[in-house]
Design an enzyme around this catalytic site. Structure first.
Site, PDB file in Angstrom:
ATOM      1  N   GLY A 167     101.508  38.821  53.243  1.00  7.06           N
ATOM      2  CA  GLY A 167     101.897  38.169  54.485  1.00  7.06           C
ATOM      3  C   GLY A 167     100.790  37.295  55.046  1.00  7.06           C
ATOM      4  O   GLY A 167     100.008  36.674  54.313  1.00  7.06           O
ATOM      5  N   SER A 168     100.701  37.263  56.358  1.00  2.89           N
ATOM      6  CA  SER A 168      99.774  36.347  57.020  1.00  2.89           C
ATOM      7  C   SER A 168      98.307  36.660  56.774  1.00  2.89           C
ATOM      8  O   SER A 168      97.448  35.809  57.018  1.00  2.89           O
ATOM      9  CB  SER A 168     100.052  36.317  58.519  1.00  2.89           C
ATOM     10  OG  SER A 168     101.305  35.713  58.777  1.00  2.89           O
ATOM     11  N   ALA A 169      97.996  37.862  56.300  1.00  3.62           N
ATOM     12  CA  ALA A 169      96.603  38.153  55.955  1.00  3.62           C
ATOM     13  C   ALA A 169      96.116  37.211  54.861  1.00  3.62           C
ATOM     14  O   ALA A 169      94.918  36.902  54.764  1.00  3.62           O
ATOM     15  CB  ALA A 169      96.461  39.606  55.508  1.00  3.62           C
ATOM     16  N   PHE A 170      97.052  36.729  54.034  1.00  2.00           N
ATOM     17  CA  PHE A 170      96.701  35.809  52.949  1.00  2.00           C
ATOM     18  C   PHE A 170      96.290  34.434  53.467  1.00  2.00           C
ATOM     19  O   PHE A 170      95.701  33.633  52.732  1.00  2.00           O
ATOM     20  CB  PHE A 170      97.888  35.676  51.993  1.00  2.00           C
ATOM     21  CG  PHE A 170      97.609  34.867  50.758  1.00  2.00           C
ATOM     22  CD1 PHE A 170      96.964  35.426  49.678  1.00  2.00           C
ATOM     23  CD2 PHE A 170      97.995  33.534  50.685  1.00  2.00           C
ATOM     24  CE1 PHE A 170      96.701  34.685  48.540  1.00  2.00           C
ATOM     25  CE2 PHE A 170      97.743  32.780  49.554  1.00  2.00           C
ATOM     26  CZ  PHE A 170      97.090  33.355  48.475  1.00  2.00           C
ATOM     27  N   LYS A 171      96.602  34.144  54.728  1.00  2.00           N
ATOM     28  CA  LYS A 171      96.267  32.833  55.274  1.00  2.00           C
ATOM     29  C   LYS A 171      94.764  32.559  55.257  1.00  2.00           C
ATOM     30  O   LYS A 171      94.335  31.398  55.303  1.00  2.00           O
ATOM     31  CB  LYS A 171      96.822  32.701  56.694  1.00  2.00           C
ATOM     32  CG  LYS A 171      98.348  32.627  56.722  1.00  2.00           C
ATOM     33  CD  LYS A 171      98.914  32.682  58.132  1.00  2.00           C
ATOM     34  CE  LYS A 171     100.437  32.648  58.112  1.00  2.00           C
ATOM     35  NZ  LYS A 171     101.036  32.818  59.455  1.00  2.00           N
TER      36      LYS A 171
END
Length: 481
Positions: free
Chosen positions: A211-215
């Site tokens: 999810g957004s942690a990959f951003k």
């Protein structure tokens, strides 16, 4: 008569030579096959005739041996077994070994030539020790934070790669598998059939959509490639954003994302901006970036094998957009996401993670030491400096405020990853972070937390609400003097 005696003697000599040749063939050429024959009990009896060496956390042994007075004499025992199961694995007389018990089996069983005081002197020695990098207080904070919920925690010392905590939940007691007999078999059946999979090491063997942690990975690619040169400058990103070559719009969970800057997009987690920037970087640029962090690497060992974290090598632009925000087929282990955070905290230099610091004889003489080494330069130092500040902004003013620790600088990134067919399942809650004491020269720890079964309504699941408090407790334990 003498002639017949000679013939008989010659025949007996031939039989004797044949007997000797056959004995030599069995002892030399067939020894390995005989040793490995399941019907040969001597090997197993010899293996368990002496206590197994200890796995250590600091100065404390977290394993032991129990004398059963049976032919397979010594069974493995575990202190705080569920707490350390994702580190030790099990050593079973019935089912073999896993994790550190497997990776360091020859030392622990006393068969490693490293234990010999003299070269070429081969025999079974007293079981040696495997000294782990785990810090007991950090492991405990991670385990207690998950409190039996499905999920995992990985914590790394950024400057060295030492794994300070590795927890998978729910857990189990490895000691119940140590022996033989019907009770052990029944326990094995119960554990392997349990739908909660307590024997699955979620920290290193399970991958999740990040999810957004990959951003943070996407932001590193964006800055390293020069796609964005000013993190505070507006981006040419509409809201809603239509995925390339489709009619599908990508939503945001927050307002203010239209043409938002990279800094705003990371701090408040704008899907549209990060997806659009990932497409601008392009597949080749994204693949180069993710590879530097460890994605798609099947050879990572700590020393146990780690599941491959995936970023597809062939994608259409719309798939790349989704992958750039940690969705589509992008998956990562919690250890991998801790590596992402550690690289940012360590100025872009990603150290190879490791779990066993050294092995020793039973008397404490060191026989091997794990060398600290660099895995990759995951990003430019200037990029790392900018991402550190963006992650600090997430904790100070953005979605990760629940991870703030007085007297320390904390950087973080939340993530809420879709799950299930048609995204109908409860999303996974992520939080990746790092922490540095205000009076310290470098960060003490980098952490990744994933919670599978957050105990709230689906719409209320968030990395900041479910995973960040666990990460905060782990970081506080690492910062404690």
């Amino acid at each position: 008569m003498i002639r017949y005696i000679r013939r008989a003697a010659g025949f007996c000599l031939v039989l004797l030579v044949a007997l000797l040749v056959n004995a030599a063939r069995i002892q030399v050429l067939g020894a390995d096959a005989l040793d490995g024959n399941p019907a040969n009990r001597r090997v197993a009896i010899a293996r368990y005739h002496q206590p197994r060496g200890a796995i250590m956390v600091g100065e404390e042994s977290i394993t032991g041996s129990k004398d059963t007075r049976q032919p397979l004499r010594y069974e493995r025992t575990y202190k705080n077994g569920p707490l350390y199961a994702s580190v030790t694995g099990y050593a079973s007389q019935t089912y073999g070994t896993t994790l550190v018990e497997n990776a360091e089996d020859s030392v622990l069983a006393g068969t490693s030539p490293l234990l010999s005081p003299f070269p070429l002197w081969h025999r079974r020695w007293a079981g040696g020790r495997a000294v782990t990098t785990i810090k007991a207080s950090i492991q405990r904070a991670a385990y207690d934070g998950l409190a039996g919920r499905k999920g995992a925690v990985a914590a790394i010392e950024p400057s060295t790669g030492r794994i300070l905590a590795l927890v998978s939940s729910p857990s189990y007691d490895p000691g119940v598998l140590s022996g033989t007999g019907r009770a052990v078999a029944n326990t094995w059946s119960r554990l392997t059939r349990d739908p909660n999979q307590p024997m699955l090491n979620r920290a290193i063997r399970q991958t999740y959509p990040p999810g957004s942690a990959f951003k943070i990975v996407t932001a590193a690619a964006v800055l390293d490639t020069g796609t964005v040169t000013d993190v505070n400058a507006p981006t040419d990103t509409p809201d809603p954003y239509v995925l390339p070559n489709t009619k599908t719009t990508l939503p945001n969970e927050v307002s203010g994302c239209e043409n938002a800057s990279l800094a705003y997009a990371v701090t408040f987690s704008c899907n549209t901006v990060m997806a659009g920037l990932g497409v601008k970087v392009g597949l080749a640029g994204m693949l180069d970036a993710v590879g530097k962090f460890g994605f798609n690497d099947t050879r990572i060992r700590i020393p146990s094998g780690v599941a491959k974290s995936n970023f597809d090598t062939r994608m259409s632009p719309d798939q790349l957009a989704l992958s750039s925000i940690g969705q589509f087929d992008t998956t990562a282990t919690p250890l991998q996401m801790a590596m992402v955070s550690a690289a940012v905290a360590n100025g872009g230099e990603l150290k190879y993670p490791y779990l066993v610091d050294r092995t020793t004889t039973s008397g404490g003489r060191t026989v091997s030491t794990t060398a600290r080494r660099t895995y990759r330069q995951a990003m430019n130092p200037a990029t790392a400096a900018q991402l550190r500040q963006l992650m600090v902004d997430v904790v100070q003013t953005g979605t990760g405020m629940s991870a703030a620790i007085p007297g320390a600088t904390v950087g973080g990134k939340t993530g809420t990853a879709q799950n299930g067919v048609g995204n109908t399942g409860t999303p996974y809650a992520w939080f990746i972070s790092w922490a540095k004491a205000d009076d310290a020269a470098q960060p003490a720890v980098a952490v990744a937390v994933v919670v599978e079964d957050a105990s709230v309504k689906r719409g209320d699941v968030s990395g900041g609400g479910d995973a960040a408090p666990i990460a905060k407790a782990v970081m506080a334990a690492a910062l404690a003097k």
